[in-house]
Design an enzyme around this catalytic site. Structure first.
Site, PDB file in Angstrom:
ATOM      1  N   GLU A 114       0.904  -1.044   0.129  1.00 20.14           N
ATOM      2  CA  GLU A 114      -0.152   0.108  -0.401  1.00 20.14           C
ATOM      3  C   GLU A 114       0.953   1.435  -0.051  1.00 20.14           C
ATOM      4  O   GLU A 114       1.748   1.166   0.441  1.00 20.14           O
ATOM      5  CB  GLU A 114      -1.103   0.315   1.152  1.00 20.14           C
ATOM      6  N   HIS A 242      -8.630   9.326   3.264  1.00 17.47           N
ATOM      7  CA  HIS A 242      -8.524   8.659   2.719  1.00 17.47           C
ATOM      8  C   HIS A 242      -8.768   9.196   0.963  1.00 17.47           C
ATOM      9  O   HIS A 242      -9.924   9.740   0.733  1.00 17.47           O
ATOM     10  CB  HIS A 242      -9.220   7.152   2.828  1.00 17.47           C
ATOM     11  N   ARG A 289      -1.093   8.366   2.167  1.00 21.52           N
ATOM     12  CA  ARG A 289      -2.182   9.390   1.926  1.00 21.52           C
ATOM     13  C   ARG A 289      -2.428  10.493   2.191  1.00 21.52           C
ATOM     14  O   ARG A 289      -3.368  11.751   1.252  1.00 21.52           O
ATOM     15  CB  ARG A 289      -2.833   8.380   3.090  1.00 21.52           C
ATOM     16  N   HIS A 350     -11.550   9.348   7.624  1.00 24.11           N
ATOM     17  CA  HIS A 350     -10.593   7.984   7.094  1.00 24.11           C
ATOM     18  C   HIS A 350     -10.524   7.577   8.975  1.00 24.11           C
ATOM     19  O   HIS A 350     -11.244   6.610   8.944  1.00 24.11           O
ATOM     20  CB  HIS A 350     -10.400   7.277   5.780  1.00 24.11           C
ATOM     21  N   ARG A 385      -0.812   8.247   9.985  1.00 22.31           N
ATOM     22  CA  ARG A 385      -0.202   7.168   9.917  1.00 22.31           C
ATOM     23  C   ARG A 385      -0.329   5.988   8.573  1.00 22.31           C
ATOM     24  O   ARG A 385      -0.756   6.789   7.242  1.00 22.31           O
ATOM     25  CB  ARG A 385      -1.810   6.780  10.649  1.00 22.31           C
TER      26      ARG A 385
HETATM   27  P1  FAD Z   1     -13.928   0.191  15.914  1.00 22.25           P
HETATM   28  O1  FAD Z   1     -13.559  -1.468  15.475  1.00 22.25           O
HETATM   29  O2  FAD Z   1     -14.307   0.833  15.412  1.00 22.25           O
HETATM   30  O3  FAD Z   1     -14.493  -0.226  17.390  1.00 22.25           O
HETATM   31  C1  FAD Z   1     -15.289   0.451  18.514  1.00 22.25           C
HETATM   32  C2  FAD Z   1     -16.383  -0.049  19.425  1.00 22.25           C
HETATM   33  O4  FAD Z   1     -16.520   0.921  20.325  1.00 22.25           O
HETATM   34  C3  FAD Z   1     -17.383  -0.241  18.698  1.00 22.25           C
HETATM   35  O5  FAD Z   1     -17.819  -1.684  19.312  1.00 22.25           O
HETATM   36  C4  FAD Z   1     -18.335   0.408  19.076  1.00 22.25           C
HETATM   37  O6  FAD Z   1     -19.854   0.304  19.521  1.00 22.25           O
HETATM   38  C5  FAD Z   1     -17.712   0.748  20.709  1.00 22.25           C
HETATM   39  N1  FAD Z   1     -18.416   1.988  21.123  1.00 22.25           N
HETATM   40  C6  FAD Z   1     -17.573   3.010  21.034  1.00 22.25           C
HETATM   41  N2  FAD Z   1     -17.986   4.085  21.212  1.00 22.25           N
HETATM   42  C7  FAD Z   1     -18.965   3.708  22.374  1.00 22.25           C
HETATM   43  C8  FAD Z   1     -19.872   3.845  23.727  1.00 22.25           C
HETATM   44  N3  FAD Z   1     -19.901   4.965  24.374  1.00 22.25           N
HETATM   45  N4  FAD Z   1     -20.076   2.534  24.681  1.00 22.25           N
HETATM   46  C9  FAD Z   1     -20.404   1.058  24.247  1.00 22.25           C
HETATM   47  N5  FAD Z   1     -19.583   1.380  22.907  1.00 22.25           N
HETATM   48  C10 FAD Z   1     -19.076   1.943  22.272  1.00 22.25           C
HETATM   49  N6  FAD Z   1      -6.725   0.276   9.528  1.00 22.25           N
HETATM   50  C11 FAD Z   1      -5.698  -0.911   8.808  1.00 22.25           C
HETATM   51  O7  FAD Z   1      -5.227  -1.120  10.170  1.00 22.25           O
HETATM   52  N7  FAD Z   1      -5.842  -1.655   7.685  1.00 22.25           N
HETATM   53  C12 FAD Z   1      -7.194  -1.092   7.438  1.00 22.25           C
HETATM   54  O8  FAD Z   1      -6.726  -1.896   5.695  1.00 22.25           O
HETATM   55  C13 FAD Z   1      -8.101  -0.827   7.274  1.00 22.25           C
HETATM   56  N8  FAD Z   1      -9.219  -0.558   6.634  1.00 22.25           N
HETATM   57  C14 FAD Z   1     -10.364   0.348   6.886  1.00 22.25           C
HETATM   58  C15 FAD Z   1     -11.599   0.508   6.246  1.00 22.25           C
HETATM   59  C16 FAD Z   1     -12.009   1.529   6.489  1.00 22.25           C
HETATM   60  C17 FAD Z   1     -13.187   1.315   6.136  1.00 22.25           C
HETATM   61  C18 FAD Z   1     -11.686   2.666   7.565  1.00 22.25           C
HETATM   62  C19 FAD Z   1     -13.722   2.974   8.423  1.00 22.25           C
HETATM   63  C20 FAD Z   1     -10.746   2.351   8.948  1.00 22.25           C
HETATM   64  C21 FAD Z   1     -10.208   1.020   8.286  1.00 22.25           C
HETATM   65  N9  FAD Z   1      -8.966   1.237   9.181  1.00 22.25           N
HETATM   66  C22 FAD Z   1      -7.442   0.613   8.296  1.00 22.25           C
HETATM   67  C23 FAD Z   1      -8.956   2.019  10.101  1.00 22.25           C
HETATM   68  C24 FAD Z   1      -9.119   0.739  10.970  1.00 22.25           C
HETATM   69  O9  FAD Z   1      -9.820  -0.555  10.748  1.00 22.25           O
HETATM   70  C25 FAD Z   1      -9.059   1.170  12.506  1.00 22.25           C
HETATM   71  O10 FAD Z   1      -8.706   2.372  12.727  1.00 22.25           O
HETATM   72  C26 FAD Z   1      -9.574   0.315  13.658  1.00 22.25           C
HETATM   73  O11 FAD Z   1     -10.314  -1.282  13.360  1.00 22.25           O
HETATM   74  C27 FAD Z   1     -10.179   0.502  14.798  1.00 22.25           C
HETATM   75  O12 FAD Z   1     -10.799  -0.704  15.610  1.00 22.25           O
HETATM   76  P2  FAD Z   1     -10.802  -0.193  17.587  1.00 22.25           P
HETATM   77  O13 FAD Z   1     -10.894  -1.825  17.856  1.00 22.25           O
HETATM   78  O14 FAD Z   1     -10.369   0.628  18.215  1.00 22.25           O
HETATM   79  O15 FAD Z   1     -11.995   0.750  17.199  1.00 22.25           O
HETATM   80  C1  SIN Z   2      -7.577   0.904   2.987  1.00 20.78           C
HETATM   81  O1  SIN Z   2      -7.053  -0.384   2.742  1.00 20.78           O
HETATM   82  O2  SIN Z   2      -6.533   1.860   1.885  1.00 20.78           O
HETATM   83  C2  SIN Z   2      -7.108   1.334   4.372  1.00 20.78           C
HETATM   84  C3  SIN Z   2      -5.611   0.911   4.802  1.00 20.78           C
HETATM   85  C4  SIN Z   2      -6.354   1.484   6.195  1.00 20.78           C
HETATM   86  O3  SIN Z   2      -6.914   2.557   6.307  1.00 20.78           O
HETATM   87  O4  SIN Z   2      -4.739   1.794   6.985  1.00 20.78           O
END
Ligand code: FAD
Ligand code: SIN
Length: 522
Positions: A114, A242, A289, A350, A385
């Site tokens: 990437e 993004h 990015r 993003h 990032r």
């Molecule tokens: P999340 O997975 O967002 O989970 C948050 C949790 O907190 C959820 O369960 C929600 O319900 C809960 N929550 C929030 N507020 C409250 C509250 N007040 N009370 C109770 N529960 C709450 N990163 C990469 O490294 N590689 C990738 O390929 C990539 N692709 C991506 C594609 C997309 C479309 C997006 C949006 C992001 C992508 N990212 C990627 C970024 C990455 O997915 C996220 O940063 C990561 O998954 C965040 O994980 P997390 O556990 O911190 O939060």
């Molecule tokens: C992507 O698949 O382009 C997202 C990857 C990322 O957010 O790290």
């Protein structure tokens, strides 16, 4: 109702679940999650997770790529630690039941590349890596006897000395966390969760902006809670946009077109079908990015168009359909055959690089309160990032936080004198329009004035507009029974305020923070 748990986890994405699975061997774990357990950014991750798994690559190269993307302000020690720990954390994910694609021979992981990566090092599961990670971790957590997952429980505030009647300011030494107040979204009752240790894993805040790839749950709740509790937050000016979300204006969240597609050979083109990245960076469509998003933003502004194109046709039909089945099917569903047509794209908010400041052990400035995943700020990302480093950071810091919490928990007791939530004298606010319209206004203000390209005047405008919205919403909050939409709106306003405040304080263009009034560093 009152509850007592050893380990309280707010959030059921990759960060919350990874932490829960580790600490569950040492006590009772309760996971609160505001929607369905599987909903969050994790399940939408497409590209994958970055790690150096073989000798063809090296830790030094991954470290260097991360530092370069971070534009000189990453915490080098954090970068080194995270990247060196990555292979071990990947092996654990596999042990929990997560499947990553293997190469043709089936004895090594198939690796993608990437933007900003000098090597092929992205482990993935087709183009739906996040869904596979969430599935694997959730199944493991659901089958663990020490873990309870409570859905539709919305954490409102973390409980500190403030709730015992003490005056707490950001200068108060030794602020402690005793658990959280949480709203049961089905009954509207507010419960008290007392915990020895609390982890915030609440994800990002993309919904501060009108166009975002993040799901609707990403409203910055953890960051706003820590702000209200007077904890330390950092780097919130670094919102990552993004470059390539699918242009389909009515759709929320915006569907992502993974960067891995550019890694496989797709190129950015203007509306006349001409490549333009050569004007901006020698790495062309695979530049980091921030550079690509700014280039697209500039081309869109120059041409007055709402979208540009990603041309993936050169990748070939078989590879596109087999390697990117989710994107292929999604585009086809709106009449775009990516094997024959160019894909209309535009940037979208993003990922939030900043958040709750944590140390190497994942602990915040508030004692017994840890944070991991997108809501945290570890120093790994610096000003920007590197792609696919965020899932990695989440597992590494969930691990570090778990190891420390397991040690600490033995010495922490429940603060039983904490009072229950007081909702006396509140009325149910029936005018939802007050909330929905304000949210829309906020998102437009942020998109137009605090987006990819900023200026002193735009930031000042945003700040003035936000002030009015803040006062109106606090007034509503003080009179109303608390609901999830109202609480989310307050949190979004707090996050927007913090982004603007930190953006105004940053007097140099660095990483994702770019202002027309500032100079670029030498
Ligand atoms: P999340 O997975 O967002 O989970 C948050 C949790 O907190 C959820 O369960 C929600 O319900 C809960 N929550 C929030 N507020 C409250 C509250 N007040 N009370 C109770 N529960 C709450 N990163 C990469 O490294 N590689 C990738 O390929 C990539 N692709 C991506 C594609 C997309 C479309 C997006 C949006 C992001 C992508 N990212 C990627 C970024 C990455 O997915 C996220 O940063 C990561 O998954 C965040 O994980 P997390 O556990 O911190 O939060
Ligand atoms: C992507 O698949 O382009 C997202 C990857 C990322 O957010 O790290």
């Amino acid at each position: 109702m009152r509850h007592e748990v050893d380990f309280l986890v707010v959030g059921s994405g990759i960060a919350g679940l990874s932490f829960a699975l580790k600490v569950a061997e040492y006590g009772k774990v309760c996971i609160l999650t505001k929607g369905d357990a599987a909903e969050g950014s994790t399940r939408y991750a497409q590209g994958g997770i970055a790690a150096v798994m073989y000798d063809s690559d090296s830790f030094d190269k991954h470290i260097q790529d991360t530092l370069v993307a971070g534009d000189g302000i990453c915490d080098r020690e954090v970068v080194e630690m995270t990247i060196r720990e990555a292979p071990e954390r990947i092996r654990e994910l596999v042990k929990y039941g997560v499947n990553f694609d293997l190469d043709r021979k089936g004895d090594k992981f198939d690796l993608h590349r990437e933007g900003g990566h000098s090597e092929f090092r992205i482990l993935h599961h087709k183009d739906n890596t996040g869904e596979e990670i969430e599935r694997g971790l959730l199944e493991a957590a659901r089958s663990h006897p020490n873990i309870t997952i409570k859905e539709r429980q919305f954490a409102i505030d973390i409980i500190t000395q403030h709730h015992l009647g003490q005056r707490v300011t950001k200068h108060t030494p030794g602020i402690e966390c005793y658990g959280v107040y949480a709203l049961d979204c089905d009954t509207n009752r507010i419960d008290t969760y007392l915990a020895r240790v609390t982890l915030l894993a609440t994800g990002g805040m993309g919904n501060v902006y009108s166009t975002t790839t993040t799901p609707v749950i990403s409203t910055g709740d953890g960051v706003a809670m820590v702000h209200r509790a007077r904890g330390v937050l950092s780097d919130l000016e670094f919102m990552q946009f993004h470059p390539t979300s699918l242009y389909n204006p009515a759709e929320k969240p915006a569907f992502l077109i993974t960067e891995a597609m550019r890694g496989a050979g797709a190129v950015l083109k203007d509306r006349d079908g001409k490549e333009f990245m050569q004007k901006y960076d020698s790495r062309l469509s695979l530049a980091p990015r921030d550079i690509v998003a700014r280039a697209i933003d500039n081309e869109m502004k120059l041409s007055g168009k709402d979208y540009l194109y990603l041309d993936a046709r050169g990748i070939g039909k078989k590879h596109l359909i087999e390697g990117f089945p989710t994107i292929y099917a999604k585009c086809l569903s709106i009449g775009i055959d990516i094997t024959r047509d160019m894909i209309p794209i535009r940037p979208a908010a993003h990922y939030q690089c900043g958040g709750i400041k944590v140390d190497r052990r994942g602990e915040s400035s508030i004692r017994h309160l840890y944070a991991a995943g997108e809501c945290s700020c570890t120093g790994l990302h610096g000003g920007n990032r590197l792609a696919s480093n965020s899932l990695l950071e989440a597992v590494v810091y969930a691990h570090n936080a778990a190891m420390d919490a397991i040690e600490q928990v033995k010495h922490i007791s429940f603060k039983t004198e904490v009072p229950d939530w007081n909702a006396e004298g509140m009325v149910l606010n029936e005018e939802m329009v007050l909330i929905t319209q304000t949210k829309r206004e906020l998102q437009e203000i942020m998109w137009n004035y605090v987006g990819i390209v900023r200026s002193d005047l735009r930031l000042q405008r945003a700040f003035d507009r936000l002030n009015l919205i803040f006062r109106e919403t606090e007034d509503l909050y003080n009179r109303s029974v608390l609901t999830e939409p109202l609480s989310e709106l307050r949190n979004l306003i707090a996050c927007a305020y913090l982004i603007i405040k930190m953006a105004r304080a940053r007097r140099q263009n660095v990483g994702l923070h770019y202002s027309l009034d500032l100079v670029n560093p030498e």
